[in-house]
Design a protein around this motif. Structure first.
Motif, PDB file in Angstrom:
ATOM      1  N   MET A   1      -1.079  -0.580   7.768  1.00  0.00           N
ATOM      2  CA  MET A   1      -1.456  -1.793   7.457  1.00  0.00           C
ATOM      3  C   MET A   1      -0.694  -2.917   7.695  1.00  0.00           C
ATOM      4  O   MET A   1       0.813  -2.762   7.443  1.00  0.00           O
ATOM      5  CB  MET A   1      -1.956  -1.786   6.273  1.00  0.00           C
TER       6      MET A   1
ATOM      7  N   ARG B   1      -5.688  -3.742   9.207  1.00  0.00           N
ATOM      8  CA  ARG B   1      -5.382  -2.444   9.638  1.00  0.00           C
ATOM      9  C   ARG B   1      -4.724  -2.545  11.143  1.00  0.00           C
ATOM     10  O   ARG B   1      -5.128  -3.626  11.949  1.00  0.00           O
ATOM     11  CB  ARG B   1      -6.714  -1.597   9.651  1.00  0.00           C
TER      12      ARG B   1
ATOM     13  N   THR C   1      -2.754  -2.843  -4.595  1.00  0.00           N
ATOM     14  CA  THR C   1      -2.857  -2.236  -3.134  1.00  0.00           C
ATOM     15  C   THR C   1      -3.616  -3.042  -2.325  1.00  0.00           C
ATOM     16  O   THR C   1      -4.573  -3.998  -2.543  1.00  0.00           O
ATOM     17  CB  THR C   1      -3.553  -0.851  -3.144  1.00  0.00           C
TER      18      THR C   1
ATOM     19  N   HIS D   1      -8.713   3.031  13.631  1.00  0.00           N
ATOM     20  CA  HIS D   1      -9.258   2.807  12.316  1.00  0.00           C
ATOM     21  C   HIS D   1     -10.031   3.746  11.830  1.00  0.00           C
ATOM     22  O   HIS D   1     -10.113   4.115  10.598  1.00  0.00           O
ATOM     23  CB  HIS D   1     -10.076   1.638  12.482  1.00  0.00           C
TER      24      HIS D   1
ATOM     25  N   HIS E   1       0.579  -6.453   6.639  1.00  0.00           N
ATOM     26  CA  HIS E   1       0.270  -7.360   5.314  1.00  0.00           C
ATOM     27  C   HIS E   1       1.585  -8.367   5.103  1.00  0.00           C
ATOM     28  O   HIS E   1       2.742  -8.067   5.329  1.00  0.00           O
ATOM     29  CB  HIS E   1       0.075  -6.682   4.118  1.00  0.00           C
TER      30      HIS E   1
ATOM     31  N   TYR F   1       0.811  -1.437   0.061  1.00  0.00           N
ATOM     32  CA  TYR F   1      -0.045   0.078  -0.169  1.00  0.00           C
ATOM     33  C   TYR F   1       0.779   1.089   0.126  1.00  0.00           C
ATOM     34  O   TYR F   1       1.928   1.191   0.470  1.00  0.00           O
ATOM     35  CB  TYR F   1      -1.001  -0.221   1.482  1.00  0.00           C
TER      36      TYR F   1
ATOM     37  N   GLU G   1     -13.557  -2.434  -2.559  1.00  0.00           N
ATOM     38  CA  GLU G   1     -13.251  -3.152  -1.467  1.00  0.00           C
ATOM     39  C   GLU G   1     -13.562  -4.814  -1.696  1.00  0.00           C
ATOM     40  O   GLU G   1     -12.599  -5.629  -1.420  1.00  0.00           O
ATOM     41  CB  GLU G   1     -14.204  -2.947  -0.106  1.00  0.00           C
TER      42      GLU G   1
ATOM     43  N   ASP H   1      -4.901  -1.661   0.473  1.00  0.00           N
ATOM     44  CA  ASP H   1      -5.724  -0.690   1.007  1.00  0.00           C
ATOM     45  C   ASP H   1      -6.540   0.413   0.098  1.00  0.00           C
ATOM     46  O   ASP H   1      -6.204   1.617  -0.211  1.00  0.00           O
ATOM     47  CB  ASP H   1      -4.553   0.464   1.754  1.00  0.00           C
TER      48      ASP H   1
ATOM     49  N   GLU I   1      -9.164   2.079   0.415  1.00  0.00           N
ATOM     50  CA  GLU I   1     -10.055   3.143   0.842  1.00  0.00           C
ATOM     51  C   GLU I   1      -9.078   4.420   0.586  1.00  0.00           C
ATOM     52  O   GLU I   1      -9.696   5.378   0.101  1.00  0.00           O
ATOM     53  CB  GLU I   1     -10.067   2.798   2.187  1.00  0.00           C
ATOM     54  N   ARG I   2      -7.891   4.361   0.611  1.00  0.00           N
ATOM     55  CA  ARG I   2      -7.082   5.582   0.383  1.00  0.00           C
ATOM     56  C   ARG I   2      -6.127   5.532  -0.975  1.00  0.00           C
ATOM     57  O   ARG I   2      -5.876   6.410  -1.255  1.00  0.00           O
ATOM     58  CB  ARG I   2      -5.937   5.714   1.547  1.00  0.00           C
TER      59      ARG I   2
END
Length: 219
Positions: free
Chosen positions: A180, A166, A121, A173, A182, A87, A150, A123, A125-126
């Motif tokens: 993150m 996360r 990624t 969060h 991972h 990410y 997602e 992530d 969301e960002r």
């Protein structure tokens, strides 16, 4: 009884078996048999592992590329892909890995042309397409950055057995500055999107380049 030359036949000489030499020969043969069996067994187990991994790891995916367009694994058909999950807010291992991959492919020269480095990624969301595009551009123009919804990201993460979550408490969060956790490995897939090998990231560009030369047939 006389022979044709008028003499008598010489009695046959019996060669006595030396039990010491037989025992020594057995001692020498036994380790060879054991080592050979272990070697063949290792080859067999490796083949079984790769066959099982190829059947269970990876698979079809639909994601979004850096330009906001839908993309599937079929667009890489006929070329090897070197996939890394990370990410853009990663502060250590992700940038180091992408830099190492870039150096390794540079070391390979023309041999790297049939390998597509891919950053996916974990992530979404960002990591919008614009954010991913800007991020990978700092390492190499050849890296294909992918994001998705997602559900799309969760699907590809599951198919590659990637761990991603996360870090921190529930309060963390809610913040946009979260990190993150991972898994961090490189997946080398062949032209049919089948697993060839899983490469560790904690090694040198020279070692990765050497392994890729062995694993990817010369064009």
């Amino acid at each position: 009884m006389p022979n044709l030359n008028g003499g008598r036949k010489k009695p046959k000489q019996t060669v006595k078996k030396n039990p010491f030499r037989l025992n020594e020969a057995k001692k020498l043969v036994a380790p060879v048999v054991i080592i050979t069996g272990l070697f063949l067994g290792a080859i067999g187990m490796r083949a079984i592992f790769l066959n099982r991994a190829s059947a269970t790891l990876g698979g079809p995916y639909t994601l979004i590329d850096m330009h906001g367009h839908p993309l599937t694994e079929r667009q890489f058909r006929g070329r090897y892909t070197l996939i890394y999950f990370g990410y853009t807010h990663c502060i250590d291992v992700c940038p180091l890995t992408l830099a190492t991959v870039t150096q390794a492919l540079d070391l390979m020269g023309k041999e790297s042309h049939q390998i597509v480095p891919i950053f996916i990624t974990v992530d979404p969301e960002r990591d919008t397409p614009e954010v991913v595009a800007d991020y990978v551009s700092h390492f190499s123009p050849n890296i294909v950055g992918l994001t998705g919804t997602e559900s799309q990201i969760h699907a590809v993460i599951d198919s590659f057995h990637v761990m991603a979550r996360r870090r921190g408490t529930s309060a963390d969060h809610m913040s946009s500055g979260y990190l993150m956790d991972h898994s961090s490995v490189l997946y080398l897939m062949d032209g049919d999107n089948r697993l060839v090998s899983v490469l560790p990231v904690d090694t040198s560009p020279e070692e990765i380049a050497t392994r890729l030369r062995r694993l990817v047939p010369a064009s």
